[in-house]
Scaffold this motif. Structure first.
Motif, PDB file in Angstrom:
ATOM      1  N   LEU A 151       0.822  -1.205   0.000  1.00  0.00           N
ATOM      2  CA  LEU A 151       0.000   0.000   0.000  1.00  0.00           C
ATOM      3  C   LEU A 151       0.858   1.258   0.000  1.00  0.00           C
ATOM      4  CD1 LEU A 151      -2.574   1.621   0.212  1.00  0.00           C
ATOM      5  CD2 LEU A 151      -2.677   1.062   2.649  1.00  0.00           C
ATOM      6  N   LEU A 152       1.910   1.269   0.814  1.00  0.00           N
ATOM      7  CA  LEU A 152       2.789   2.433   0.851  1.00  0.00           C
ATOM      8  C   LEU A 152       3.473   2.640  -0.493  1.00  0.00           C
ATOM      9  CD1 LEU A 152       4.360   2.011   4.410  1.00  0.00           C
ATOM     10  CD2 LEU A 152       2.611   3.651   3.697  1.00  0.00           C
ATOM     11  N   ASP A 153       3.821   1.553  -1.165  1.00  0.00           N
ATOM     12  CA  ASP A 153       4.393   1.667  -2.504  1.00  0.00           C
ATOM     13  C   ASP A 153       3.376   2.289  -3.463  1.00  0.00           C
ATOM     14  OD1 ASP A 153       6.774   0.577  -1.693  1.00  0.00           O
ATOM     15  OD2 ASP A 153       6.372  -1.428  -2.472  1.00  0.00           O
ATOM     16  N   GLU A 154       2.131   1.853  -3.355  1.00  0.00           N
ATOM     17  CA  GLU A 154       1.093   2.361  -4.247  1.00  0.00           C
ATOM     18  C   GLU A 154       0.832   3.847  -4.006  1.00  0.00           C
ATOM     19  OE1 GLU A 154      -1.374  -1.861  -4.602  1.00  0.00           O
ATOM     20  OE2 GLU A 154      -1.774  -0.452  -2.975  1.00  0.00           O
ATOM     21  N   LEU A 155       0.999   4.287  -2.773  1.00  0.00           N
ATOM     22  CA  LEU A 155       0.776   5.696  -2.452  1.00  0.00           C
ATOM     23  C   LEU A 155       1.819   6.609  -3.079  1.00  0.00           C
ATOM     24  CD1 LEU A 155      -0.354   5.562   1.287  1.00  0.00           C
ATOM     25  CD2 LEU A 155      -1.694   6.330  -0.664  1.00  0.00           C
ATOM     26  N   GLU A 156       2.932   6.023  -3.557  1.00  0.00           N
ATOM     27  CA  GLU A 156       3.949   6.832  -4.227  1.00  0.00           C
ATOM     28  C   GLU A 156       3.502   7.240  -5.622  1.00  0.00           C
ATOM     29  OE1 GLU A 156       6.776   7.966  -2.842  1.00  0.00           O
ATOM     30  OE2 GLU A 156       5.936   7.131  -1.004  1.00  0.00           O
ATOM     31  N   GLY A 157       2.512   6.555  -6.161  1.00  0.00           N
ATOM     32  CA  GLY A 157       2.041   6.876  -7.510  1.00  0.00           C
ATOM     33  C   GLY A 157       1.065   8.031  -7.501  1.00  0.00           C
ATOM     34  N   LYS A 158       1.592   9.256  -7.362  1.00  0.00           N
ATOM     35  CA  LYS A 158       0.742  10.421  -7.165  1.00  0.00           C
ATOM     36  C   LYS A 158      -0.199  10.668  -8.351  1.00  0.00           C
ATOM     37  CE  LYS A 158       2.354  11.408  -3.118  1.00  0.00           C
ATOM     38  NZ  LYS A 158       3.120  12.625  -2.821  1.00  0.00           N
ATOM     39  N   GLU A 159       0.282  10.451  -9.579  1.00  0.00           N
ATOM     40  CA  GLU A 159      -0.587  10.697 -10.729  1.00  0.00           C
ATOM     41  C   GLU A 159      -1.763   9.730 -10.737  1.00  0.00           C
ATOM     42  OE1 GLU A 159       1.477  10.725 -14.397  1.00  0.00           O
ATOM     43  OE2 GLU A 159       2.875  12.310 -13.823  1.00  0.00           O
ATOM     44  N   GLU A 160      -1.513   8.464 -10.385  1.00  0.00           N
ATOM     45  CA  GLU A 160      -2.584   7.477 -10.358  1.00  0.00           C
ATOM     46  C   GLU A 160      -3.596   7.790  -9.269  1.00  0.00           C
ATOM     47  OE1 GLU A 160       0.587   6.841 -10.436  1.00  0.00           O
ATOM     48  OE2 GLU A 160       0.979   5.664 -12.246  1.00  0.00           O
ATOM     49  N   ILE A 161      -3.099   8.239  -8.098  1.00  0.00           N
ATOM     50  CA  ILE A 161      -4.006   8.611  -7.012  1.00  0.00           C
ATOM     51  C   ILE A 161      -4.859   9.800  -7.430  1.00  0.00           C
ATOM     52  CG2 ILE A 161      -4.153   9.446  -4.633  1.00  0.00           C
ATOM     53  CD1 ILE A 161      -1.526   7.985  -4.094  1.00  0.00           C
ATOM     54  N   ALA A 162      -4.231  10.762  -8.088  1.00  0.00           N
ATOM     55  CA  ALA A 162      -4.974  11.939  -8.545  1.00  0.00           C
ATOM     56  C   ALA A 162      -6.086  11.524  -9.501  1.00  0.00           C
ATOM     57  CB  ALA A 162      -4.023  12.932  -9.209  1.00  0.00           C
ATOM     58  N   ARG A 163      -5.811  10.594 -10.394  1.00  0.00           N
ATOM     59  CA  ARG A 163      -6.835  10.133 -11.337  1.00  0.00           C
ATOM     60  C   ARG A 163      -7.959   9.415 -10.595  1.00  0.00           C
ATOM     61  NH1 ARG A 163      -2.464   9.225 -15.018  1.00  0.00           N
ATOM     62  NH2 ARG A 163      -2.193   7.084 -14.295  1.00  0.00           N
TER      63      ARG A 163
END
Length: 347
Positions: free
Chosen positions: A261-273
């Motif tokens: 989960l912490l790794d996934e939170l690094e994907g700021k563009e994906e989170i923004a989408r």
């Protein structure tokens, strides 16, 4: 296998299912028939409860992890519970006051957003997130600082106290005096205007030959203002706070999921989408586990809600992310209250 709807379940099945889900969300552990018989007023024997749980498992609403005699809700079961059985608990007066206090602290808008998101994170025991369009600050001061060679640093000070820097390529043959001339002109002429307003005005003044500047200074000002205007329009602001809370509350037993989960939170563009996909929702949008591809590997849930101004415009999205074992009944209204609080800041 077709997931049942609430009306299709018998009263007994609904009662047992609710107890299993609520106990699991509270403890994170599978729930057994003997536990249900002790904590409930169903007046059912453990054997009868086991039969009901077996039926719910065959419907795809419950699962038995490993060889445990207990059951826990599946992703489909959680979705059924959230959509049809959950009874929301409004934030307490203390929780509302904590969120409003952080939103009211003096400082730039982005600082207020970060503080409010941190408060939401602390109260929900999740990571808090907010996504807003890049706000164009109102100009208070504008400076060009030479960096050497063909570049300069454009420093913008907004009327809210915010300070931002951008590197600007200098026009060919620009003299050192042009930097000072451009700095003085922008600060004196465009104070109190947004970047877009300042850029439009300098364009008109140049066309009308009313700008008392040499060509190098004019070019420099246009470049300096344009780099902010373009960057601000294309880059939303994403603030994530409270990632460390994902390691609390017994998560040590599931470190691999939390690491993912912490790794996934690094994907700021994906989170923004992901957050942006909730802009048109009328209320909180809830993604459970693999319903959202971004956090499918970690088996996490996201609750996101649009922030609407008084005129109905969507001015941002706020939400939280945590394990699927969220206290949805408590956290969903908390996200809703935070969205209402942020609307007063962003509206």
């Amino acid at each position: 296998m077709t997931t049942q709807t609430i009306p299709e379940l018998t009263d007994r099945a609904r009662d047992v299912f609710r107890i299993v889900v609520e106990s699991y969300l509270d403890s994170g552990a599978p729930v057994g028939s003997r536990t249900i018989s002790r904590i409930s007023a169903l007046n059912l024997s453990p054997a009868s409860i086991r039969n009901v749980m077996q039926d719910l498992e065959e419907l795809g609403l419950l699962a038995a992890p490993h060889t445990s005699a207990g059951r826990l809700p599946t992703q489909s079961g959680l979705r059924l519970f959230v959509d049809g059985m959950m009874q929301a608990n409004e934030p307490s007066a203390e929780e509302r006051a904590a969120i409003e206090a952080r939103a009211s602290e003096a400082g730039p808008v982005e600082e207020a957003l970060a503080n409010t998101t941190a408060a939401l994170s602390g109260l929900s025991a999740c990571a808090g997130m907010v996504l807003v369009p890049k706000r164009e600050p109102v100009l208070r001061q504008f400076n060009f600082v030479p960096l050497g060679g063909s570049r300069a640093l454009a420093v913008l000070v907004g009327d809210d106290g915010s300070v931002e820097n951008r590197v600007v390529d200098l026009p060919d043959g620009v003299a050192p005096g042009a930097l000072e001339q451009a700095t003085n002109y922008v600060s004196a002429t465009f104070g109190g205007l947004t970047l877009a307003e300042a850029l439009s005005r300098i364009g008109r003044e140049i066309r009308d030959e009313r700008a008392e500047l040499d060509s190098a200074a004019r070019d420099l000002i246009e470049r300096g203002l344009a780099v902010w205007s373009e960057d601000g329009g294309n880059r939303p602001v994403l603030i994530v706070r409270g990632q460390a809370r994902l390691l609390e509350d017994g998560a040590a037993a599931d470190l691999e999921r939390v690491r993912q989960l912490l790794d996934e939170l690094e994907g700021k563009e994906e989170i923004a989408r992901l957050l942006d996909s909730a802009r048109e929702a009328q209320a909180a949008r809830i993604f459970i586990g693999s319903e959202n591809k971004l956090f499918a590997l970690s088996g996490s849930s996201v609750i996101a809600q649009p922030v609407r101004a008084m005129d109905g415009r969507v001015v941002g999205v706020v939400g939280v992310i945590g394990p699927t074992r969220l206290n949805y009944a408590r956290v969903v209204p908390m996200v809703d209250f935070t969205a209402s609080t942020l609307a007063r800041i962003l509206g």
